[in-house]
Design an enzyme around this catalytic site. Structure first.
Site: not given
Length: 614
Positions: A303, A387
């Site tokens: 990520e 998120c």
């Protein structure tokens, strides 16, 4: 550790809080209404459905059951509360406020007697607290602090703020000079502690943030991140001391939160020790590792970041949270340096990298934001790790904070949107400043300046990096170069201002052909198109006669711009032809995948080079 002392070394600009900015903008106001009326409710409902909220009741012993979800799920609840608080600051809603108060009651009940608060550990692993620095204990706490400060500012209610202070005091009792070491695996607590210091005036909070920053890069990290050979300390920015950082590495969101916290500590302490590191890593991030959309972090594996100029399009990760965090960091850098190049990055995120993460309807989201898709990538209602939706809920309602700044000698306009605020200016008193514009579709900005009395001070208007030509008029008279200096990305107008004075800024806003640096191999022989701050893409919905990547564009072929109020919430489209003569239409990247499923591309083959790199 050497504690930074407060000083007057740093005399940066002061941001104007978004709660002091009234937004009437035709582009942003409907989006803020959608967040308030749709997205906050969607996220609260999802937090209920997935038992993120119920976990607090479980940890409090109010119900029986089993913990559900990931160990970081508390943070999603906190982010929604923060966003709801921001909404309440501008539009008090008794029903929403009552629901937030109910959830706060569960959070308060879940807090342990010593101040500890993490529902996963309370329910599932009480004997394993503070054993694995990757498990987001302080990350969750950081988002609680941010929500608590926001809700206190919105309502004056102290319950959640008191919870946050007890938790921060618990941290302070365990960690710090002469106590336990700790390098939080996911940064967030550091910037939150500085925010808590701002709300309470307790200096020990920002000093604890500084201590946590200084813990990094000394081999203290313990847990899953450090044990995985293919991740290791660099994944969570624990490979070098923060003042020695030179290159952006690891997980993109964690890195941006770290740099944001470093900038916050500089602002809080007045000490410039971290500035050299921040300047170095900013250049490395923006010049070698940022997409044209403002997206960062190309790799799904971590990520985050890989190596310089690794910027693939179809497999681009570009997490929405990372774009939001880039805005956080660059806003602080702008305040520290007073340089428009940082506000340019904020603008790039606002209109492209971050805004693409949410549908026009406000109820579907992107976690990943590629720059090309053959038609398989789509927005969804929620994620197992959610998120990004909850981050959007707190980011977008606060966009007013990026608009204006107070300086030692006057006022700065950083972002262009119809709005107004009042700024206290030395020797001039309160000055009402208001903008009227149809930006980003038009480059005309009208600014009204109304001081309490005729006074001399400076007004700065940002000249975006994309702006090649402009004119400026004050009181209907064209301002000559000697009267308006261009400095660090701003048009600087110093003069006597009287109530009702106006500035008219007219920026040419042509379609611009964008080319990558040659080191980005995926974009060799390709071009992209941008108009003002908006990056455009070619989406199948508007180009049913074309096939994915089976055409080319001529860089010299002119586009016709056409504003369509009924399309995609109101957009300006670019109409032209491919090199083969087929009609084509480009639409803003942020709005893709809001219609029929189909392919999308930003970087299109350039006709002259279409066979050169095959």
């Amino acid at each position: 550790m050497t504690i930074m002392k407060q000083s007057n070394v740093i005399k940066g600009w002061r941001g104007v809080p978004f709660s002091n900015v009234s937004i009437s903008d035709a582009f942003w106001r409907p989006r803020l209404e959608t967040i308030k009326n749709v997205t906050i409710g969607v996220c609260l409902d999802q937090c209920e459905k997935t038992n993120r909220i119920a976990n607090f009741a479980l940890a409090a012993g109010l119900v029986e059951g089993k913990y559900e979800g990931m160990y970081y799920n508390d943070s999603d609840v906190y982010k929604v509360l923060e966003g709801a608080a921001y909404s309440l600051m501008t539009d008090r809603d008794p029903k929403l406020e009552a629901e937030i108060d109910r959830i706060i009651g569960l959070i308060e009940a879940a807090q342990e007697s010593d101040g500890y608060l993490s529902t996963y550990y309370t329910v599932e692993a009480p004997d394993l607290k503070w054993m694995d620095m990757e498990k987001h204990e302080m990350y969750n706490g950081g988002h609680l602090i941010e929500a608590a400060v926001a809700y206190y500012q919105a309502t004056g209610k102290r319950t959640l703020l008191d919870v946050a202070c007890r938790m921060a005091d618990h941290y302070d009792s365990l960690f710090g000079p002469g106590k336990r070491h700790w390098a939080e695996g996911h940064e967030e607590i550091e910037l939150a502690l500085v925010k808590l210091y701002g709300a309470t005036g307790e200096e020990r909070y920002w000093k604890l943030a500084l201590w946590l920053l200084e813990e990094r890069g000394h081999g203290y990290g313990v847990g899953a991140i450090w044990d995985k050979a293919d991740w290791g300390p660099a994944y969570c920015q624990d490979d070098v001391p923060v003042r020695d950082i030179r290159e952006v590495k690891g997980h993109a969101v964690r890195a941006m939160y770290l740099y944001t916290a470093m900038a916050d500590v500089v602002i809080a302490s007045g000490n410039p020790e971290y500035l050299e590191a921040l300047d170095r890593v900013w250049a490395h991030t923006v010049e070698r590792n940022m997409y044209v959309t403002g997206g960062i972090g190309p790799s799904v594996h971590n990520e985050g970041f890989t190596h310089d100029y690794d910027l693939p399009n179809e497999s681009a990760y570009c997490e929405t949270c990372a774009a939001i965090a880039m805005a956080f960091w660059n806003h602080r850098m702008n305040l520290l340096h007073g340089d428009g190049k940082y506000a340019d990055v904020v603008e790039r995120e606002l209109f492209n990298g971050a805004l693409s993460g949410i549908s026009l309807s406000g109820d579907r989201f992107f976690y990943v934001n590629p720059l090309a898709s053959k038609g398989e990538h789509h927005r969804v209602e929620w994620f197992h790790t959610s998120c990004c939706p909850t981050n959007l809920v707190r980011f977008l309602p606060a966009i007013g904070q990026y608009t204006y700044a107070a300086t030692a000698d006057g006022i700065t306009v950083n972002q262009y949107l119809s709005s107004e605020t009042t700024v206290e200016v030395e020797n001039a008193g309160k000055v009402l400043i208001a903008q009227s514009t149809t930006y980003p579709w038009n480059g005309h900005i009208s600014v009204s300046i109304s001081p309490e009395q005729v006074s001399e001070f400076t007004v700065r208007l940002r000249l975006p990096g994309w702006c090649r030509s402009y004119q400026v008029f004050a009181q209907d008279e064209r301002v000559q170069g000697v009267e308006a200096l261009a400095e660090k990305g701003y048009l600087v107008l110093k003069r006597h201002w009287a109530p009702g004075d106006t500035i008219e800024l007219e920026m040419d806003i042509p379609v611009e052909v964008v080319r990558s640096r040659p080191e980005v191999k995926e974009n060799r022989g390709r071009i992209a198109f941008q108009r003002g701050p908006v990056v455009y893409c070619l989406e199948q919905s508007s180009n049913t006669g074309l096939s994915y990547d089976d055409f080319a564009m001529n860089a010299h072929e002119p586009f016709v711009t056409e504003h369509r109020e009924e399309m995609l919430g109101g957009v300006t489209v670019l109409r032209g032809k491919t090199a083969e003569g087929a009609p084509c239409e480009l639409t803003p990247y942020y709005a893709w995948d809001n219609r029929e499923a189909g392919f999308m591309q930003i970087w299109l083959r350039e006709a002259e080079d279409r066979n050169l790199y095959r």
